[in-house]
Design an enzyme around this catalytic site. Structure first.
Site, PDB file in Angstrom:
ATOM      1  N   GLY A  57      53.262  57.917  -8.945  1.00 39.09           N
ATOM      2  CA  GLY A  57      53.834  56.652  -9.402  1.00 39.09           C
ATOM      3  C   GLY A  57      54.478  55.962  -8.228  1.00 39.09           C
ATOM      4  O   GLY A  57      54.700  56.583  -7.187  1.00 39.09           O
ATOM      5  N   CYS A  84      52.071  64.121  -6.311  1.00 40.27           N
ATOM      6  CA  CYS A  84      52.809  63.086  -5.579  1.00 40.27           C
ATOM      7  C   CYS A  84      54.186  62.871  -6.200  1.00 40.27           C
ATOM      8  O   CYS A  84      55.025  63.754  -6.166  1.00 40.27           O
ATOM      9  CB  CYS A  84      51.999  61.796  -5.508  1.00 40.27           C
ATOM     10  SG  CYS A  84      52.709  60.605  -4.341  1.00 40.27           S
ATOM     11  N   TYR A  85      54.441  61.724  -6.802  1.00 37.16           N
ATOM     12  CA  TYR A  85      55.759  61.521  -7.441  1.00 37.16           C
ATOM     13  C   TYR A  85      56.026  62.640  -8.445  1.00 37.16           C
ATOM     14  O   TYR A  85      57.150  63.131  -8.552  1.00 37.16           O
ATOM     15  CB  TYR A  85      55.793  60.157  -8.150  1.00 37.16           C
ATOM     16  CG  TYR A  85      57.106  59.908  -8.849  1.00 37.16           C
ATOM     17  CD1 TYR A  85      58.203  59.408  -8.147  1.00 37.16           C
ATOM     18  CD2 TYR A  85      57.265  60.207 -10.204  1.00 37.16           C
ATOM     19  CE1 TYR A  85      59.420  59.211  -8.778  1.00 37.16           C
ATOM     20  CE2 TYR A  85      58.488  60.015 -10.844  1.00 37.16           C
ATOM     21  CZ  TYR A  85      59.560  59.519 -10.124  1.00 37.16           C
ATOM     22  OH  TYR A  85      60.770  59.329 -10.742  1.00 37.16           O
ATOM     23  N   HIS A 172      47.009  63.460  -3.191  1.00 35.23           N
ATOM     24  CA  HIS A 172      46.327  63.012  -4.418  1.00 35.23           C
ATOM     25  C   HIS A 172      44.970  63.710  -4.563  1.00 35.23           C
ATOM     26  O   HIS A 172      43.983  63.260  -3.993  1.00 35.23           O
ATOM     27  CB  HIS A 172      46.124  61.492  -4.386  1.00 35.23           C
ATOM     28  CG  HIS A 172      47.397  60.746  -4.604  1.00 35.23           C
ATOM     29  ND1 HIS A 172      47.841  60.378  -5.848  1.00 35.23           N
ATOM     30  CD2 HIS A 172      48.356  60.341  -3.735  1.00 35.23           C
ATOM     31  CE1 HIS A 172      49.004  59.762  -5.739  1.00 35.23           C
ATOM     32  NE2 HIS A 172      49.341  59.725  -4.462  1.00 35.23           N
ATOM     33  N   GLU A 174      43.083  63.613  -7.014  1.00 39.04           N
ATOM     34  CA  GLU A 174      42.175  62.824  -7.855  1.00 39.04           C
ATOM     35  C   GLU A 174      41.362  61.797  -7.076  1.00 39.04           C
ATOM     36  O   GLU A 174      40.387  61.269  -7.596  1.00 39.04           O
ATOM     37  CB  GLU A 174      42.961  62.143  -8.992  1.00 39.04           C
ATOM     38  CG  GLU A 174      43.820  60.942  -8.598  1.00 39.04           C
ATOM     39  CD  GLU A 174      45.199  61.299  -8.038  1.00 39.04           C
ATOM     40  OE1 GLU A 174      45.399  62.457  -7.620  1.00 39.04           O
ATOM     41  OE2 GLU A 174      46.070  60.406  -8.004  1.00 39.04           O
ATOM     42  N   SER A 226      26.123  42.139 -27.748  1.00 40.50           N
ATOM     43  CA  SER A 226      26.218  41.078 -26.743  1.00 40.50           C
ATOM     44  C   SER A 226      25.157  41.220 -25.675  1.00 40.50           C
ATOM     45  O   SER A 226      24.941  40.303 -24.891  1.00 40.50           O
ATOM     46  CB  SER A 226      27.590  41.137 -26.079  1.00 40.50           C
ATOM     47  OG  SER A 226      27.664  42.306 -25.283  1.00 40.50           O
ATOM     48  N   VAL A 229      26.928  46.762 -22.101  1.00 39.14           N
ATOM     49  CA  VAL A 229      26.853  48.205 -22.326  1.00 39.14           C
ATOM     50  C   VAL A 229      27.748  48.665 -23.483  1.00 39.14           C
ATOM     51  O   VAL A 229      27.346  49.510 -24.286  1.00 39.14           O
ATOM     52  CB  VAL A 229      27.139  49.002 -21.026  1.00 39.14           C
ATOM     53  CG1 VAL A 229      28.495  48.667 -20.436  1.00 39.14           C
ATOM     54  CG2 VAL A 229      27.045  50.498 -21.256  1.00 39.14           C
ATOM     55  N   ASP A 230      28.950  48.109 -23.611  1.00 35.45           N
ATOM     56  CA  ASP A 230      29.881  48.653 -24.604  1.00 35.45           C
ATOM     57  C   ASP A 230      29.375  48.444 -26.033  1.00 35.45           C
ATOM     58  O   ASP A 230      29.343  49.390 -26.834  1.00 35.45           O
ATOM     59  CB  ASP A 230      31.273  48.026 -24.448  1.00 35.45           C
ATOM     60  CG  ASP A 230      31.872  48.303 -23.081  1.00 35.45           C
ATOM     61  OD1 ASP A 230      31.359  49.217 -22.392  1.00 35.45           O
ATOM     62  OD2 ASP A 230      32.822  47.621 -22.685  1.00 35.45           O
ATOM     63  N   ALA A 232      26.394  47.883 -26.934  1.00 33.80           N
ATOM     64  CA  ALA A 232      25.124  48.590 -27.126  1.00 33.80           C
ATOM     65  C   ALA A 232      25.358  50.071 -27.429  1.00 33.80           C
ATOM     66  O   ALA A 232      24.748  50.646 -28.335  1.00 33.80           O
ATOM     67  CB  ALA A 232      24.249  48.446 -25.872  1.00 33.80           C
ATOM     68  N   LYS A 369      34.915  54.109 -19.233  1.00 32.39           N
ATOM     69  CA  LYS A 369      33.642  53.409 -19.021  1.00 32.39           C
ATOM     70  C   LYS A 369      32.534  54.341 -18.532  1.00 32.39           C
ATOM     71  O   LYS A 369      31.383  54.243 -18.966  1.00 32.39           O
ATOM     72  CB  LYS A 369      33.864  52.286 -17.998  1.00 32.39           C
ATOM     73  CG  LYS A 369      32.701  51.347 -17.854  1.00 32.39           C
ATOM     74  CD  LYS A 369      32.786  50.289 -18.906  1.00 32.39           C
ATOM     75  CE  LYS A 369      31.769  49.199 -18.715  1.00 32.39           C
ATOM     76  NZ  LYS A 369      32.024  48.080 -19.639  1.00 32.39           N
TER      77      LYS A 369
END
Ligand code: XMP
Length: 513
Positions: A57, A84-85, A172, A174, A226, A229-230, A232, A369
């Site tokens: 953070g 980290c934090y 980090h 990640e 639409s 992708v979402d 669909a 996503k």
């Protein structure tokens, strides 16, 4: 909550860090949820996690009202990894020292292992490249901890108390720049927490299908498509769950890209045999837009016309009680919903009239996503839909500056198709956030053959971005730009000049309107 999966909670201490950590945990096939640091500890424990990660953070533990967490968490008997934090907080809370040393570290850093054995760090490498971003540093470890690594700006870059299952890393793990960062997370998940890697794409599909069936029963469901992708993937999941109880509605506004409507037809009607209502409303939209040049006025007209069209179709399907929405997990986390056990799922959507109050079905609400894309691939959706770049709701209307006419739409559609086609051929489509063509409302002089021309220019826009909040113009190779320009001028009547937009966001926006 996903009761069938071992869950690791990521406590959010600010910024965007928590989402990336949760994604990485899920990449290791362990289910992960983001929770607020202000949630009562009892709520966190009620989710029966097998481990907890404290995110990084932007704050310092020394500032007033520094983000903190109920210290009883350390007595819950759960493995904890502070990043980290989060590592500084853990060290400080348990009696260690965190100091403003004046020598922060930012970016690529060489971290050196101590002689102490570590559960989470590489057992062999004496040095490791990690990505740091800190001003404060842990300078004394709490009792019971061993220091397992240090770096020039962080005397204690990693520490652990294996007996209590507590781990801290200043770097980090990640981010992709940390070498073997994913191994650190995997060691924590599997060796410290004993988590089972059950969060696979097929389990995501099975869970979502089961939830949709339980929610919908034998009722009818509507889903707006639409072309993106979402919607669909949401439609394909709901179709897998309830088959012909689903009706999809695709409104062709006439403002879509080349071949988009055909692709929706091909995929949903022919490949998936979905009951599809294809509303061909181009005349209606173009009629409403005639003579309109002001960007916000265009958006308003398109939004209103869309709702009216959708409403008319929905009235014909009056026995439907459910409406599918492609809400994603980040939308829920960012709206603060990540903490709520129940999220508002019954409300009026997108301006539809009060008497059309649908219950929402949100099959993607637990997914990031990248998971949506993976699920789309697993369900057999075509690559062109699964990997499609974002496209604005008002479509090509906000890429035609000035008045929208059928002729100008046709010009833009052809030019846009060439831009995207060349980006695909260059193998860059997935690396670029959005790439498209814009048609300004000016004409310029050119010369073609023996004659003078006076025609429109086309502007190519291609940007890289993580989330559309900021963006940089893509450094496309010159020969690629040249191919696009020469094809556009040779293949699209009405264009005599091509420009490339080299504005980042800010100060520009991604779209031109
Ligand atoms: P800007 O142009 O503001 O765009 O940098 C940021 C992102 O949002 C998309 N965009 C829209 N999407 N309706 C939408 O659904 C809109 O009116 C709209 N305007 C911009 C844009 O394509 C980019 O991804």
């Amino acid at each position: 909550m996903q009761p069938t999966h071992d869950t690791v909670l990521v406590v959010d201490f600010g910024a965007q860090y928590a989402q990336l950590i949760a994604r990485r945990v899920r990449e290791a096939r362990v289910y992960s949820e983001i929770v607020s640091r202000t949630s009562p500890l009892s709520d966190l424990l009620a989710r029966r996690p097998v481990g907890i990660i404290f995110s990084g953070g932007p704050a310092s533990v020394h500032v007033d009202a520094a983000p903190s967490i109920d210290a009883a968490v350390y007595d819950a008997g759960l493995p904890i990894l502070g990043i980290c934090y989060g590592a500084q907080l853990l060290a400080r809370d348990l009696g260690g020292t965190v100091e403003r040393t004046g020598g922060g570290e930012y970016g690529r850093t060489v971290m050196t292992r101590t002689d102490a054995a570590s559960l989470v760090l590489d057992p062999v490498a004496a040095e490791q490249i990690v990505w740091m971003s800190h001003g404060d540093a842990i300078t004394a470890a709490p009792d019971g901890f061993v220091v397992t690594a240090g770096s020039p700006g962080a005397p204690i870059a990693a520490l652990e108390d294996r007996a209590r299952g507590l781990y801290g890393v200043q770097f980090h793990p990640e981010v992709a720049h940390t070498e073997r960062g994913q191994d650190v997370l995997r060691a924590f998940l599997f060796d410290a927490c004993g988590a089972r890697p059950t969060w696979t794409h097929s389990s995501i599909i099975d869970d979502a299908v089961g939830e949709v069936r339980a929610q919908v029963g034998r009722e009818r469901v509507i889903c707006g498509l639409s072309g993106g992708v979402d919607s669909a993937v949401a439609a394909a999941l709901v179709h897998k769950a309830v088959g012909d109880q689903l009706t999809c509605v695709f409104v062709d506004t006439g403002l879509l890209r080349l071949g988009e409507a055909e692709q929706v037809e091909d995929t949903f009607r022919r490949q998936f045999a979905v009951d599809l209502v294809h509303v061909k409303a181009a005349d209606r939209f173009l009629g409403a837009l005639a003579g309109v040049t002001e960007p916000e006025a265009k958006r308003k007209i398109i939004g209103e016309t869309f709702i009216r069209v959708f409403e008319e179709v929905a009235r014909d399907l009056s026995d439907a009680h459910f409406l599918v929405q492609g809400t994603l997990y980040p939308d829920i986390v960012e709206s603060g919903g990540g903490d709520n056990a129940t999220i508002k799922s019954h409300h009026n959507v997108g301006g539809l009239p009060e008497d059309m109050d649908f219950e929402l079905v949100e099959p993607l609400r637990n997914l990031f996503k990248d998971e949506v894309r993976a699920v789309g691939e697993e369900l057999g959706l075509p690559e062109d839909i699964v990997w499609r770049q974002p496209f604005p709701g008002p479509g090509l209307a906000v890429r035609i500056i000035g008045e929208i006419t059928p002729e100008r739409l046709e010009i833009l559609r052809q030019a846009d198709h060439i831009v995207v086609d060349e980006i695909h051929r260059a193998g860059l489509y997935r690396d670029i956030w959005q790439s498209f063509a814009v048609l300004p409302a000016v004409r310029t002089v050119g010369v073609m053959g023996d004659g003078r021309t006076y025609e429109y220019p086309v502007v190519i826009r291609a940007v890289t971005s993580e989330d559309a909040m900021t963006a940089d113009w893509a450094r496309l190779p010159h020969d690629l730009l040249e191919r696009m320009a020469s094809r556009i001028i040779n293949e699209v009547p009405g264009i005599n000049r091509v420009a490339y937009d080299i504005t980042s966001k800010p100060p520009g926006t991604i779209e031109w309107e």
